[in-house]
Design an enzyme around this catalytic site. Sequence first.
Site, PDB file in Angstrom:
ATOM      1  N   GLU A 163      42.545  28.645  20.217  1.00  0.00           N
ATOM      2  CA  GLU A 163      42.279  28.523  21.654  1.00  0.00           C
ATOM      3  C   GLU A 163      41.054  27.618  21.895  1.00  0.00           C
ATOM      4  O   GLU A 163      41.087  26.739  22.770  1.00  0.00           O
ATOM      5  CB  GLU A 163      42.048  29.937  22.192  1.00  0.00           C
ATOM      6  N   HIS A 196      43.815  33.167  16.445  1.00  0.00           N
ATOM      7  CA  HIS A 196      44.347  32.824  17.774  1.00  0.00           C
ATOM      8  C   HIS A 196      43.216  32.301  18.654  1.00  0.00           C
ATOM      9  O   HIS A 196      43.330  31.261  19.301  1.00  0.00           O
ATOM     10  CB  HIS A 196      45.005  34.054  18.410  1.00  0.00           C
ATOM     11  N   ASN A 197      42.102  33.028  18.684  1.00  0.00           N
ATOM     12  CA  ASN A 197      40.984  32.603  19.530  1.00  0.00           C
ATOM     13  C   ASN A 197      40.387  31.290  19.034  1.00  0.00           C
ATOM     14  O   ASN A 197      39.978  30.451  19.839  1.00  0.00           O
ATOM     15  CB  ASN A 197      39.907  33.690  19.575  1.00  0.00           C
ATOM     16  N   SER A 220      45.750  39.881  23.405  1.00  0.00           N
ATOM     17  CA  SER A 220      45.366  38.651  24.083  1.00  0.00           C
ATOM     18  C   SER A 220      46.022  38.547  25.447  1.00  0.00           C
ATOM     19  O   SER A 220      47.095  39.100  25.664  1.00  0.00           O
ATOM     20  CB  SER A 220      45.763  37.427  23.253  1.00  0.00           C
ATOM     21  N   LYS A 279      44.362  37.659  15.439  1.00  0.00           N
ATOM     22  CA  LYS A 279      43.792  37.525  16.791  1.00  0.00           C
ATOM     23  C   LYS A 279      42.562  36.625  16.753  1.00  0.00           C
ATOM     24  O   LYS A 279      42.354  35.800  17.650  1.00  0.00           O
ATOM     25  CB  LYS A 279      43.433  38.901  17.368  1.00  0.00           C
TER      26      LYS A 279
END
Length: 478
Positions: free
Chosen positions: A189, A185-186, A128, A182
């Site tokens: 976000e 995480h997105n 990232s 990940k």
Amino acid sequence: TQARIGVTGLAVMGANLARNLARHGHTVAVHNRSQHRTKTLIEEYGHEGAFVPCETPEHLVAALERPRRILIMVKAGAATDAVIEEFAPLLEPGDMLVDGGNAHFLDTRRREAALRERGIHFVGAGVSGGEEGALLGPSIMPGGSAESYAALGPLLEDIAAKVDGVPCCTHIGPDGAGHFVKMVHNGIEYADMQLIAEAYDLLRQGLGLSPAELAEVFAEWNRGELSSYLIEITSEVLRQVDAATGRPFVDIVADRAEQKGTGRWTVQIALDLGVPVSGIAEAVFARAVSGDAELRRAARALPGPSAPTAGAVGEGFAEDVRRALYASKIVAYAQGFDQIRAGSAEYGWDVDPGALATVWRGGCIIRAVFLDRIREAYTAGQRSSAPASLLLAPYFAEALTVAQGAWRRVVARAAELGVPAPGFSTALAYYDALRAERLPAALIQGQRDFFGAHTYRRADREGVFHTLWSGDRTEIET
Ligand code: NBP
């Protein structure tokens, strides 16, 4: 001398990671399907370090020390499979293929299992931080075997972002664990961006502030507990003026948010795992609503409250919105970490949430002072005594106590003004559902038993029960 690592796929991400490795003194063999990218990289940046340009996969493999480490940075999906199929036959047992693209973790699990049979370590690594992160220090989330991490970790930690001297890279867990975190995480976000956008909208419509004035508000917020990369760039975007028209940039951009899919994946997997990531889901749905231009045009005639007049809300509104944003953000992150815990249990990964919060403190898009608080919440005691939800960790419980009055006022005010605030609203609803003494789920159980004899449990004693709804309505124990 042989190269320490190879990079195949030299579009922006691969080229920048290769440069990052070279700048750290590692000899990097570089390869791309179309040779012009390899050439350009060497011509423009060859002076930055030791590169070995390679024209074919065979050249790349021959250029590497053993066990070989090859980082794949190609378009996620079929291209990744094609590249794996090209390289795998050229490799020997013990060699490592690292996929740094945005792969779906189920693809990573499949690829890892297939390559393990051939003796090759396959490492799905979440990366990232975008282009700039790749060059200057990304946050890296590698999955795969512990053995592969022993050989790769030092190189990856070398090029990762550092916070207080600690690299933003750690071994997340076996097979798809890295790509799973990940993905989440997105998703987080997405939720964070949606909440910030709602705060902007409420302040603009409620207080009648201009984008330039709002840029100052966000800059100010960035000096406090909300301090983060996303708040910082929000301020920058709001300050921007369109050169062609002289109007605020944010007013000339089409208001249709696009998406590449990792937010959607997060929600799809959360549904499968049964984890309520309502903040992320609302963020994905809000983008979908924004994108449906035709429906929005048709719906414009629907009635709402009379247009909010500038300055319709009182002085303290901006501070209320700031607190509501912070509280909603805590909920969105708590839900994301819940999903990681559920995924980790489902797939047997043993992901350490404290270590994960640590690698998200720098390099990545959600980097924030706030991540330090999450890290503390998870590393304060034994892992076995970690809070069941971040909301229950003392720091966050206190923060929510402080914020909740403002949070409720903002959600109520948004409804009165007719300004959509799905992120704020769903976060508050989740918070209230968790703290409820009794939920209306009891009524739902009654309905289910009525129409489908789905049975229910009683609050006052053990057992499974059914009421004879179409008979004399007595209760039987099943
Ligand atoms: P792209 O996602 O645009 O992919 C372009 C690269 O893939 C080129 O090197 C291209 O080679 C190669 N490629 C393709 Br397309 N099909 C191929 C095939 N069949 N065989 C071999 N190579 C093939 O590049 P990117 O934006 O640098 O992203 C790379 C990865 O990193 C992606 O998975 C992306 O999701 C992920 N990622 C991107 C970001 C970001 O901010 N951009 C952040 C984090 C992760 P060619 O030059 O010969 O066409």
